[in-house]
Design a protein around this motif. Sequence first.
Motif, PDB file in Angstrom:
ATOM      1  N   VAL A 128       0.990  -1.264   0.156  1.00  0.00           N
ATOM      2  CA  VAL A 128       0.125  -0.067  -0.053  1.00  0.00           C
ATOM      3  C   VAL A 128       0.858   1.198  -0.056  1.00  0.00           C
ATOM      4  CG1 VAL A 128      -0.187   0.130   2.378  1.00  0.00           C
ATOM      5  CG2 VAL A 128      -1.925   1.007   1.111  1.00  0.00           C
ATOM      6  N   ASP A 129       1.989   1.014   0.704  1.00  0.00           N
ATOM      7  CA  ASP A 129       2.935   2.513   0.686  1.00  0.00           C
ATOM      8  C   ASP A 129       3.881   2.379  -0.366  1.00  0.00           C
ATOM      9  OD1 ASP A 129       2.975   4.463   2.412  1.00  0.00           O
ATOM     10  OD2 ASP A 129       4.886   3.960   3.053  1.00  0.00           O
ATOM     11  N   THR A 130       3.970   1.646  -1.271  1.00  0.00           N
ATOM     12  CA  THR A 130       5.131   1.331  -2.107  1.00  0.00           C
ATOM     13  C   THR A 130       4.652   1.049  -3.459  1.00  0.00           C
ATOM     14  OG1 THR A 130       5.597  -0.776  -1.691  1.00  0.00           O
ATOM     15  CG2 THR A 130       6.765   0.656  -0.596  1.00  0.00           C
TER      16      THR A 130
ATOM     17  N   ARG B 176      -1.834  -1.231  -4.973  1.00  0.00           N
ATOM     18  CA  ARG B 176      -2.598  -0.998  -4.026  1.00  0.00           C
ATOM     19  C   ARG B 176      -4.005  -0.647  -4.703  1.00  0.00           C
ATOM     20  NH1 ARG B 176      -5.379   3.469  -3.136  1.00  0.00           N
ATOM     21  NH2 ARG B 176      -4.738   4.357  -5.113  1.00  0.00           N
ATOM     22  N   GLY B 177      -3.988   0.052  -5.898  1.00  0.00           N
ATOM     23  CA  GLY B 177      -5.404  -0.034  -6.751  1.00  0.00           C
ATOM     24  C   GLY B 177      -6.039  -1.337  -6.998  1.00  0.00           C
ATOM     25  N   ALA B 178      -5.104  -2.331  -7.481  1.00  0.00           N
ATOM     26  CA  ALA B 178      -6.120  -3.532  -7.435  1.00  0.00           C
ATOM     27  C   ALA B 178      -6.684  -4.150  -6.183  1.00  0.00           C
ATOM     28  CB  ALA B 178      -5.070  -4.584  -8.129  1.00  0.00           C
TER      29      ALA B 178
ATOM     30  N   ARG C  82       4.833   0.726   8.069  1.00  0.00           N
ATOM     31  CA  ARG C  82       4.390   0.961   6.827  1.00  0.00           C
ATOM     32  C   ARG C  82       4.480  -0.078   5.693  1.00  0.00           C
ATOM     33  NH1 ARG C  82       5.918   7.415   6.350  1.00  0.00           N
ATOM     34  NH2 ARG C  82       4.335   8.228   8.194  1.00  0.00           N
ATOM     35  N   ARG C  83       5.758  -0.651   5.874  1.00  0.00           N
ATOM     36  CA  ARG C  83       6.259  -1.683   4.640  1.00  0.00           C
ATOM     37  C   ARG C  83       6.308  -3.086   4.809  1.00  0.00           C
ATOM     38  NH1 ARG C  83      10.637   2.469   1.697  1.00  0.00           N
ATOM     39  NH2 ARG C  83       9.419   4.067   1.662  1.00  0.00           N
ATOM     40  N   GLY C  84       6.043  -3.385   6.030  1.00  0.00           N
ATOM     41  CA  GLY C  84       6.023  -4.749   6.558  1.00  0.00           C
ATOM     42  C   GLY C  84       7.909  -5.027   6.852  1.00  0.00           C
ATOM     43  N   TYR C  85       8.204  -6.371   7.352  1.00  0.00           N
ATOM     44  CA  TYR C  85       9.247  -6.792   7.537  1.00  0.00           C
ATOM     45  C   TYR C  85       9.914  -7.037   6.278  1.00  0.00           C
ATOM     46  CZ  TYR C  85      12.852  -9.753   9.498  1.00  0.00           C
ATOM     47  OH  TYR C  85      14.110 -10.428  10.012  1.00  0.00           O
ATOM     48  N   ALA C  86       9.809  -7.754   5.348  1.00  0.00           N
ATOM     49  CA  ALA C  86      10.526  -8.122   4.233  1.00  0.00           C
ATOM     50  C   ALA C  86      10.487  -6.883   3.380  1.00  0.00           C
ATOM     51  CB  ALA C  86       9.782  -9.127   3.507  1.00  0.00           C
TER      52      ALA C  86
END
Lengths: 205, 205
Positions: free
Chosen positions: A129-131, A136-138, B36-40
Amino acid sequence: MAAATPSNPPPLLADPPPGSGTRARIRHAAARLFARRGYAGTGLKQVATDASAPFGSIYHFFPGGKDALAEDMIRTTGPQFMALVLGLLEERDDPVDAVVHAFDSAARDLVASGYADGCPVATMALDVVDTNETLRGAAADVFAEWIDGGTAWFSRHVSPDRARDLASAMVMLVEGAFLLGRTSRDPEPLRAAGRSMATLLAAAR
Amino acid sequence: MAAATPSNPPPLLADPPPGSGTRARIRHAAARLFARRGYAGTGLKQVATDASAPFGSIYHFFPGGKDALAEDMIRTTGPQFMALVLGLLEERDDPVDAVVHAFDSAARDLVASGYADGCPVATMALDVVDTNETLRGAAADVFAEWIDGGTAWFSRHVSPDRARDLASAMVMLVEGAFLLGRTSRDPEPLRAAGRSMATLLAAAR
DNA sequence: GTCTATAAGGAGATAGAC
DNA sequence: GTCTATCTCCTTATAGAC
Protein backbone atom coordinates in the motif's frame (compact mmCIF):
# COMPACT_ATOMS: atom_id res chain seq x y z
CA MET A 1 -33.56 -20.89 -1.73
CA ALA A 2 -30.82 -22.44 0.37
CA ALA A 3 -28.09 -25.01 -0.16
CA ALA A 4 -27.48 -23.85 -3.70
CA THR A 5 -23.81 -24.74 -3.37
CA PRO A 6 -22.04 -27.85 -2.10
CA SER A 7 -21.49 -27.71 1.65
CA ASN A 8 -17.78 -28.49 1.41
CA PRO A 9 -16.28 -26.29 -1.30
CA PRO A 10 -12.59 -26.91 -1.96
CA PRO A 11 -10.22 -24.58 -0.10
CA LEU A 12 -9.22 -21.63 -2.20
CA LEU A 13 -5.54 -22.47 -2.15
CA ALA A 14 -5.59 -26.26 -2.22
CA ASP A 15 -3.15 -28.12 -4.43
CA PRO A 16 -3.78 -27.76 -8.15
CA PRO A 17 -5.37 -30.73 -9.94
CA PRO A 18 -2.80 -33.19 -11.34
CA GLY A 19 -2.08 -32.64 -14.99
CA SER A 20 -2.44 -28.87 -14.76
CA GLY A 21 -0.39 -26.89 -17.23
CA THR A 22 2.69 -24.93 -16.33
CA ARG A 23 0.83 -21.64 -16.35
CA ALA A 24 -1.85 -22.94 -13.99
CA ARG A 25 0.75 -24.34 -11.60
CA ILE A 26 2.63 -21.03 -11.56
CA ARG A 27 -0.53 -19.09 -10.84
CA HIS A 28 -1.47 -21.45 -8.08
CA ALA A 29 1.91 -21.40 -6.36
CA ALA A 30 2.07 -17.62 -6.69
CA ALA A 31 -1.41 -17.15 -5.19
CA ARG A 32 -0.50 -19.26 -2.21
CA LEU A 33 2.90 -17.69 -1.53
CA PHE A 34 1.76 -14.10 -2.05
CA ALA A 35 -1.24 -14.66 0.24
CA ARG A 36 0.84 -16.25 2.99
CA ARG A 37 4.07 -14.25 2.87
CA GLY A 38 3.16 -11.05 1.11
CA TYR A 39 4.67 -9.36 -1.92
CA ALA A 40 8.17 -8.54 -0.69
CA GLY A 41 8.39 -11.78 1.24
CA THR A 42 7.72 -13.95 -1.80
CA GLY A 43 10.56 -14.80 -4.16
CA LEU A 44 9.97 -15.76 -7.77
CA LYS A 45 12.53 -18.52 -7.41
CA GLN A 46 10.34 -20.02 -4.70
CA VAL A 47 7.27 -19.65 -6.91
CA ALA A 48 9.03 -21.58 -9.67
CA THR A 49 10.16 -24.28 -7.25
CA ASP A 50 6.70 -24.71 -5.69
CA ALA A 51 5.12 -24.82 -9.14
CA SER A 52 7.64 -27.40 -10.37
CA ALA A 53 8.24 -25.02 -13.25
CA PRO A 54 11.44 -23.63 -14.70
CA PHE A 55 12.25 -20.13 -13.56
CA GLY A 56 12.12 -18.67 -17.06
CA SER A 57 8.55 -19.87 -17.56
CA ILE A 58 7.32 -17.21 -15.16
CA TYR A 59 8.52 -14.55 -17.59
CA HIS A 60 7.20 -16.51 -20.55
CA PHE A 61 3.67 -16.46 -19.13
CA PHE A 62 3.95 -13.16 -17.26
CA PRO A 63 6.19 -10.82 -19.28
CA GLY A 64 5.44 -8.07 -16.77
CA GLY A 65 7.35 -10.00 -14.11
CA LYS A 66 6.57 -9.99 -10.41
CA ASP A 67 4.19 -7.02 -10.55
CA ALA A 68 2.07 -8.52 -13.31
CA LEU A 69 1.93 -11.86 -11.52
CA ALA A 70 0.92 -10.23 -8.24
CA GLU A 71 -1.78 -8.09 -9.84
CA ASP A 72 -3.18 -11.14 -11.60
CA MET A 73 -3.33 -12.95 -8.27
CA ILE A 74 -5.10 -10.08 -6.49
CA ARG A 75 -7.71 -9.71 -9.22
CA THR A 76 -8.26 -13.46 -9.52
CA THR A 77 -8.32 -14.69 -5.93
CA GLY A 78 -10.28 -11.69 -4.67
CA PRO A 79 -13.48 -12.53 -6.58
CA GLN A 80 -12.94 -16.24 -5.88
CA PHE A 81 -12.93 -15.55 -2.16
CA MET A 82 -16.12 -13.48 -2.36
CA ALA A 83 -17.83 -16.24 -4.33
CA LEU A 84 -16.81 -18.73 -1.66
CA VAL A 85 -18.26 -16.59 1.15
CA LEU A 86 -21.49 -15.86 -0.75
CA GLY A 87 -21.79 -19.59 -1.37
CA LEU A 88 -21.51 -20.27 2.36
CA LEU A 89 -24.17 -17.67 3.10
CA GLU A 90 -26.57 -19.46 0.75
CA GLU A 91 -26.30 -22.66 2.78
CA ARG A 92 -28.61 -21.36 5.49
CA ASP A 93 -32.08 -19.89 5.11
CA ASP A 94 -32.07 -17.57 8.11
CA PRO A 95 -29.65 -14.67 7.54
CA VAL A 96 -28.31 -14.66 11.13
CA ASP A 97 -27.70 -18.40 10.90
CA ALA A 98 -26.02 -17.85 7.54
CA VAL A 99 -23.57 -15.29 8.93
CA VAL A 100 -22.62 -17.44 11.90
CA HIS A 101 -22.25 -20.46 9.62
CA ALA A 102 -19.92 -18.57 7.26
CA PHE A 103 -17.62 -17.49 10.09
CA ASP A 104 -17.61 -20.97 11.64
CA SER A 105 -16.70 -22.44 8.27
CA ALA A 106 -13.88 -19.93 7.88
CA ALA A 107 -12.63 -20.87 11.34
CA ARG A 108 -12.50 -24.54 10.35
CA ASP A 109 -10.69 -23.80 7.10
CA LEU A 110 -8.14 -21.65 8.93
CA VAL A 111 -7.32 -24.47 11.36
CA ALA A 112 -7.24 -27.01 8.53
CA SER A 113 -4.59 -24.97 6.72
CA GLY A 114 -2.41 -24.84 9.81
CA TYR A 115 -3.29 -21.15 10.25
CA ALA A 116 -1.62 -20.36 6.96
CA ASP A 117 -4.51 -19.34 4.73
CA GLY A 118 -6.74 -16.42 5.68
CA CYS A 119 -7.62 -13.60 3.33
CA PRO A 120 -5.95 -14.07 -0.06
CA VAL A 121 -5.26 -10.37 -0.59
CA ALA A 122 -4.86 -8.66 2.81
CA THR A 123 -1.21 -9.58 3.38
CA MET A 124 -0.22 -8.33 -0.04
CA ALA A 125 -2.39 -5.21 0.30
CA LEU A 126 -0.68 -4.05 3.48
CA ASP A 127 2.67 -5.00 2.02
CA VAL A 128 2.35 -2.79 -1.05
CA VAL A 129 0.00 0.00 0.00
CA ASP A 130 2.87 2.37 0.67
CA THR A 131 5.16 1.41 -2.21
CA ASN A 132 3.24 0.16 -5.25
CA GLU A 133 0.36 2.24 -6.52
CA THR A 134 -0.74 -0.28 -9.16
CA LEU A 135 -1.09 -3.13 -6.71
CA ARG A 136 -2.67 -0.89 -4.07
CA GLY A 137 -5.31 0.08 -6.63
CA ALA A 138 -5.97 -3.54 -7.53
CA ALA A 139 -6.50 -4.44 -3.89
CA ALA A 140 -8.75 -1.40 -3.41
CA ASP A 141 -10.87 -2.57 -6.36
CA VAL A 142 -11.23 -6.00 -4.78
CA PHE A 143 -12.31 -4.66 -1.40
CA ALA A 144 -14.81 -2.31 -3.06
CA GLU A 145 -16.33 -5.24 -4.94
CA TRP A 146 -16.61 -7.21 -1.72
CA ILE A 147 -18.47 -4.40 0.00
CA ASP A 148 -20.76 -3.96 -3.02
CA GLY A 149 -21.47 -7.69 -3.09
CA GLY A 150 -22.06 -7.79 0.63
CA THR A 151 -24.36 -4.79 0.43
CA ALA A 152 -26.45 -6.57 -2.18
CA TRP A 153 -26.73 -9.65 0.01
CA PHE A 154 -27.66 -7.75 3.19
CA SER A 155 -30.14 -5.66 1.18
CA ARG A 156 -32.28 -8.76 0.92
CA HIS A 157 -32.84 -8.49 4.68
CA VAL A 158 -32.42 -4.84 5.76
CA SER A 159 -32.69 -1.35 4.29
CA PRO A 160 -30.01 -0.38 1.73
CA ASP A 161 -28.19 2.17 3.90
CA ARG A 162 -27.98 -0.27 6.80
CA ALA A 163 -26.92 -3.00 4.38
CA ARG A 164 -23.83 -1.06 3.40
CA ASP A 165 -22.65 -0.59 6.99
CA LEU A 166 -23.28 -4.27 7.64
CA ALA A 167 -21.25 -5.26 4.59
CA SER A 168 -18.40 -2.99 5.65
CA ALA A 169 -18.48 -4.41 9.16
CA MET A 170 -18.46 -7.95 7.79
CA VAL A 171 -15.38 -7.33 5.64
CA MET A 172 -13.57 -5.58 8.49
CA LEU A 173 -14.45 -8.28 11.02
CA VAL A 174 -13.33 -11.02 8.62
CA GLU A 175 -10.03 -9.27 8.00
CA GLY A 176 -9.42 -8.50 11.66
CA ALA A 177 -10.34 -12.03 12.66
CA PHE A 178 -7.97 -13.57 10.11
CA LEU A 179 -5.19 -11.29 11.35
CA LEU A 180 -5.75 -12.24 15.00
CA GLY A 181 -6.44 -15.88 14.24
CA ARG A 182 -3.34 -16.41 12.13
CA THR A 183 -1.10 -14.45 14.49
CA SER A 184 -2.38 -16.20 17.63
CA ARG A 185 -2.91 -19.57 15.95
CA ASP A 186 -6.42 -19.68 17.38
CA PRO A 187 -9.81 -20.02 15.63
CA GLU A 188 -11.63 -18.16 18.43
CA PRO A 189 -11.37 -14.68 16.84
CA LEU A 190 -13.33 -15.90 13.82
CA ARG A 191 -16.07 -17.31 16.01
CA ALA A 192 -16.18 -14.11 18.07
CA ALA A 193 -16.41 -12.13 14.84
CA GLY A 194 -19.37 -14.29 13.80
CA ARG A 195 -21.15 -13.59 17.07
CA SER A 196 -20.59 -9.84 16.69
CA MET A 197 -21.78 -9.91 13.11
CA ALA A 198 -24.92 -11.78 14.18
CA THR A 199 -25.58 -9.11 16.81
CA LEU A 200 -25.16 -6.32 14.26
CA LEU A 201 -27.49 -7.98 11.78
CA ALA A 202 -30.13 -8.67 14.43
CA ALA A 203 -29.95 -5.04 15.58
CA ALA A 204 -30.45 -3.78 12.02
CA ARG A 205 -33.57 -5.79 11.20
CA MET B 1 -13.46 10.84 35.12
CA ALA B 2 -12.98 12.18 31.67
CA ALA B 3 -10.38 14.25 29.82
CA ALA B 4 -7.52 12.68 31.76
CA THR B 5 -5.28 13.00 28.70
CA PRO B 6 -4.64 15.86 26.28
CA SER B 7 -7.10 15.92 23.44
CA ASN B 8 -4.40 16.03 20.74
CA PRO B 9 -1.78 13.42 21.61
CA PRO B 10 1.20 13.38 19.25
CA PRO B 11 0.94 10.83 16.42
CA LEU B 12 2.63 7.58 17.29
CA LEU B 13 5.12 7.79 14.45
CA ALA B 14 5.78 11.51 14.23
CA ASP B 15 9.31 12.76 13.74
CA PRO B 16 11.64 12.23 16.69
CA PRO B 17 12.48 15.28 18.82
CA PRO B 18 15.58 17.15 17.65
CA GLY B 19 18.68 16.21 19.54
CA SER B 20 17.63 12.58 19.95
CA GLY B 21 20.47 10.10 20.19
CA THR B 22 21.45 7.71 17.44
CA ARG B 23 19.73 4.79 19.11
CA ALA B 24 16.46 6.70 19.46
CA ARG B 25 16.56 7.83 15.86
CA ILE B 26 17.18 4.28 14.66
CA ARG B 27 14.28 2.93 16.71
CA HIS B 28 12.01 5.64 15.40
CA ALA B 29 12.89 5.16 11.74
CA ALA B 30 12.57 1.39 12.13
CA ALA B 31 9.18 1.63 13.79
CA ARG B 32 7.87 3.77 10.98
CA LEU B 33 9.27 1.74 8.10
CA PHE B 34 8.33 -1.66 9.56
CA ALA B 35 4.80 -0.41 10.26
CA ARG B 36 4.34 1.00 6.76
CA ARG B 37 6.16 -1.51 4.58
CA GLY B 38 6.34 -4.66 6.66
CA TYR B 39 9.29 -6.78 7.64
CA ALA B 40 10.48 -8.08 4.28
CA GLY B 41 9.75 -4.78 2.60
CA THR B 42 11.95 -2.77 4.93
CA GLY B 43 15.70 -2.61 4.30
CA LEU B 44 18.17 -1.81 7.04
CA LYS B 45 19.96 0.55 4.69
CA GLN B 46 16.77 2.56 4.45
CA VAL B 47 16.43 2.52 8.23
CA ALA B 48 19.94 3.92 8.58
CA THR B 49 19.29 6.58 5.95
CA ASP B 50 15.98 7.69 7.49
CA ALA B 51 17.59 7.78 10.93
CA SER B 52 20.55 9.81 9.63
CA ALA B 53 22.70 7.15 11.24
CA PRO B 54 25.60 5.13 9.89
CA PHE B 55 24.68 1.64 8.80
CA GLY B 56 26.99 -0.03 11.29
CA SER B 57 25.29 1.69 14.21
CA ILE B 58 22.27 -0.53 13.75
CA TYR B 59 24.40 -3.53 14.63
CA HIS B 60 26.11 -1.62 17.42
CA PHE B 61 22.78 -0.98 19.16
CA PHE B 62 21.00 -4.12 17.98
CA PRO B 63 23.54 -6.96 17.80
CA GLY B 64 20.71 -9.35 16.96
CA GLY B 65 20.27 -7.58 13.62
CA LYS B 66 16.99 -7.17 11.77
CA ASP B 67 15.07 -9.67 13.87
CA ALA B 68 16.04 -8.05 17.17
CA LEU B 69 15.16 -4.62 15.84
CA ALA B 70 11.78 -5.80 14.56
CA GLU B 71 10.88 -7.56 17.80
CA ASP B 72 11.80 -4.46 19.77
CA MET B 73 9.53 -2.39 17.55
CA ILE B 74 6.58 -4.78 17.93
CA ARG B 75 6.87 -4.93 21.70
CA THR B 76 7.38 -1.17 22.03
CA THR B 77 4.86 0.33 19.60
CA GLY B 78 2.16 -2.20 20.49
CA PRO B 79 1.67 -0.97 24.07
CA GLN B 80 2.10 2.65 22.93
CA PHE B 81 -0.78 2.25 20.51
CA MET B 82 -3.02 0.74 23.19
CA ALA B 83 -2.20 3.59 25.55
CA LEU B 84 -3.10 6.07 22.83
CA VAL B 85 -6.50 4.42 22.23
CA LEU B 86 -7.28 4.11 25.95
CA GLY B 87 -6.39 7.78 26.30
CA LEU B 88 -8.87 8.69 23.57
CA LEU B 89 -11.56 6.62 25.28
CA GLU B 90 -11.06 8.63 28.49
CA GLU B 91 -11.85 11.87 26.69
CA ARG B 92 -15.59 11.20 26.72
CA ASP B 93 -17.78 10.30 29.67
CA ASP B 94 -20.41 8.28 27.86
CA PRO B 95 -18.93 4.97 26.67
CA VAL B 96 -20.75 5.01 23.31
CA ASP B 97 -19.54 8.56 22.71
CA ALA B 98 -16.05 7.48 23.70
CA VAL B 99 -15.95 4.65 21.17
CA VAL B 100 -17.19 6.82 18.33
CA HIS B 101 -14.74 9.55 19.32
CA ALA B 102 -11.80 7.15 19.28
CA PHE B 103 -12.62 5.90 15.78
CA ASP B 104 -13.18 9.43 14.48
CA SER B 105 -9.84 10.47 15.90
CA ALA B 106 -8.16 7.49 14.26
CA ALA B 107 -9.77 8.46 10.97
CA ARG B 108 -8.34 11.99 11.23
CA ASP B 109 -4.87 10.69 12.08
CA LEU B 110 -4.97 8.30 9.14
CA VAL B 111 -5.78 11.10 6.72
CA ALA B 112 -3.18 13.38 8.32
CA SER B 113 -0.48 10.78 7.70
CA GLY B 114 -1.40 10.51 4.02
CA TYR B 115 -2.93 7.08 4.67
CA ALA B 116 0.49 5.76 5.67
CA ASP B 117 0.11 5.06 9.37
CA GLY B 118 -2.51 2.66 10.63
CA CYS B 119 -1.80 -0.15 13.07
CA PRO B 120 1.90 -0.22 14.00
CA VAL B 121 2.11 -4.03 14.13
CA ALA B 122 -0.46 -5.51 11.72
CA THR B 123 1.60 -5.19 8.54
CA MET B 124 4.58 -6.84 10.16
CA ALA B 125 2.42 -9.50 11.80
CA LEU B 126 0.93 -10.68 8.51
CA ASP B 127 4.33 -10.43 6.90
CA VAL B 128 6.06 -12.79 9.33
CA VAL B 129 3.29 -15.04 10.60
CA ASP B 130 4.23 -17.81 8.19
CA THR B 131 8.01 -17.48 8.30
CA ASN B 132 9.27 -16.16 11.66
CA GLU B 133 8.01 -17.82 14.80
CA THR B 134 9.71 -15.36 17.19
CA LEU B 135 8.13 -12.30 15.60
CA ARG B 136 4.78 -14.04 15.23
CA GLY B 137 4.81 -14.75 18.95
CA ALA B 138 5.69 -11.15 19.76
CA ALA B 139 2.77 -9.88 17.69
CA ALA B 140 0.46 -12.46 19.29
CA ASP B 141 1.49 -11.18 22.73
CA VAL B 142 0.66 -7.63 21.69
CA PHE B 143 -2.78 -8.50 20.37
CA ALA B 144 -3.55 -10.52 23.51
CA GLU B 145 -2.64 -7.53 25.67
CA TRP B 146 -4.88 -5.30 23.60
CA ILE B 147 -7.84 -7.61 24.08
CA ASP B 148 -7.14 -7.89 27.80
CA GLY B 149 -6.90 -4.11 28.11
CA GLY B 150 -10.05 -3.60 26.08
CA THR B 151 -11.89 -6.20 28.16
CA ALA B 152 -10.99 -4.30 31.32
CA TRP B 153 -12.28 -1.05 29.85
CA PHE B 154 -15.57 -2.52 28.59
CA SER B 155 -16.03 -4.31 31.93
CA ARG B 156 -16.70 -0.93 33.46
CA HIS B 157 -19.88 -0.81 31.42
CA VAL B 158 -21.04 -4.36 30.66
CA SER B 159 -20.71 -7.87 32.10
CA PRO B 160 -17.24 -9.48 31.86
CA ASP B 161 -18.12 -12.11 29.27
CA ARG B 162 -19.73 -9.53 27.03
CA ALA B 163 -16.78 -7.20 27.61
CA ARG B 164 -14.40 -9.72 26.10
CA ASP B 165 -16.41 -10.11 22.89
CA LEU B 166 -16.66 -6.33 22.64
CA ALA B 167 -12.91 -5.95 23.06
CA SER B 168 -12.26 -8.58 20.41
CA ALA B 169 -14.69 -6.89 18.04
CA MET B 170 -13.06 -3.52 18.65
CA VAL B 171 -9.58 -4.81 17.82
CA MET B 172 -10.84 -6.62 14.73
CA LEU B 173 -12.84 -3.62 13.51
CA VAL B 174 -9.86 -1.31 14.05
CA GLU B 175 -7.57 -3.63 12.12
CA GLY B 176 -10.05 -4.21 9.32
CA ALA B 177 -10.79 -0.51 9.07
CA PHE B 178 -7.10 0.40 8.87
CA LEU B 179 -6.64 -2.21 6.14
CA LEU B 180 -9.56 -0.91 4.08
CA GLY B 181 -8.82 2.74 4.80
CA ARG B 182 -5.17 2.57 3.84
CA THR B 183 -5.82 0.44 0.77
CA SER B 184 -8.70 2.61 -0.49
CA ARG B 185 -7.21 5.88 0.76
CA ASP B 186 -10.50 6.69 2.44
CA PRO B 187 -11.33 7.47 6.08
CA GLU B 188 -14.89 6.17 5.75
CA PRO B 189 -14.13 2.58 6.87
CA LEU B 190 -12.91 3.88 10.24
CA ARG B 191 -16.08 5.91 10.72
CA ALA B 192 -18.23 2.93 9.70
CA ALA B 193 -16.30 0.77 12.16
CA GLY B 194 -17.05 3.33 14.89
CA ARG B 195 -20.76 3.19 14.11
CA SER B 196 -20.76 -0.62 14.22
CA MET B 197 -18.84 -0.62 17.48
CA ALA B 198 -21.33 1.83 18.97
CA THR B 199 -24.17 -0.48 17.94
CA LEU B 200 -22.48 -3.48 19.51
CA LEU B 201 -21.84 -1.65 22.77
CA ALA B 202 -25.39 -0.33 22.93
CA ALA B 203 -26.75 -3.83 22.32
CA ALA B 204 -24.63 -5.25 25.13
CA ARG B 205 -25.69 -2.83 27.84
C1' DG C 1 31.50 4.56 19.97
C1' DT C 2 31.22 6.25 15.15
C1' DC C 3 31.53 5.25 10.69
C1' DT C 4 33.21 2.93 6.08
C1' DA C 5 34.31 -0.78 3.04
C1' DT C 6 33.57 -5.14 1.83
C1' DA C 7 32.01 -9.85 2.01
C1' DA C 8 28.62 -13.44 0.90
C1' DG C 9 24.31 -14.52 -0.65
C1' DG C 10 19.77 -13.88 -2.80
C1' DA C 11 16.74 -11.09 -5.51
C1' DG C 12 14.48 -9.91 -10.15
C1' DA C 13 15.30 -10.02 -14.77
C1' DT C 14 17.33 -11.51 -19.34
C1' DA C 15 19.68 -14.00 -23.17
C1' DG C 16 19.98 -17.73 -25.64
C1' DA C 17 20.58 -23.00 -26.22
C1' DC C 18 17.67 -26.69 -27.33
C1' DG D 1 7.70 -23.30 -25.79
C1' DT D 2 10.88 -25.28 -22.33
C1' DC D 3 14.53 -24.75 -19.66
C1' DT D 4 19.41 -23.17 -18.10
C1' DA D 5 23.00 -20.02 -17.20
C1' DT D 6 24.16 -15.64 -16.20
C1' DC D 7 23.89 -10.56 -15.32
C1' DT D 8 23.22 -6.86 -12.32
C1' DC D 9 21.61 -5.01 -8.27
C1' DC D 10 20.45 -5.01 -3.55
C1' DT D 11 20.23 -7.32 0.87
C1' DT D 12 22.04 -8.60 5.61
C1' DA D 13 25.95 -8.91 8.07
C1' DT D 14 30.84 -8.24 9.42
C1' DA D 15 35.65 -6.49 9.86
C1' DG D 16 38.29 -3.01 10.91
C1' DA D 17 39.89 2.04 10.43
C1' DC D 18 39.45 6.19 12.99
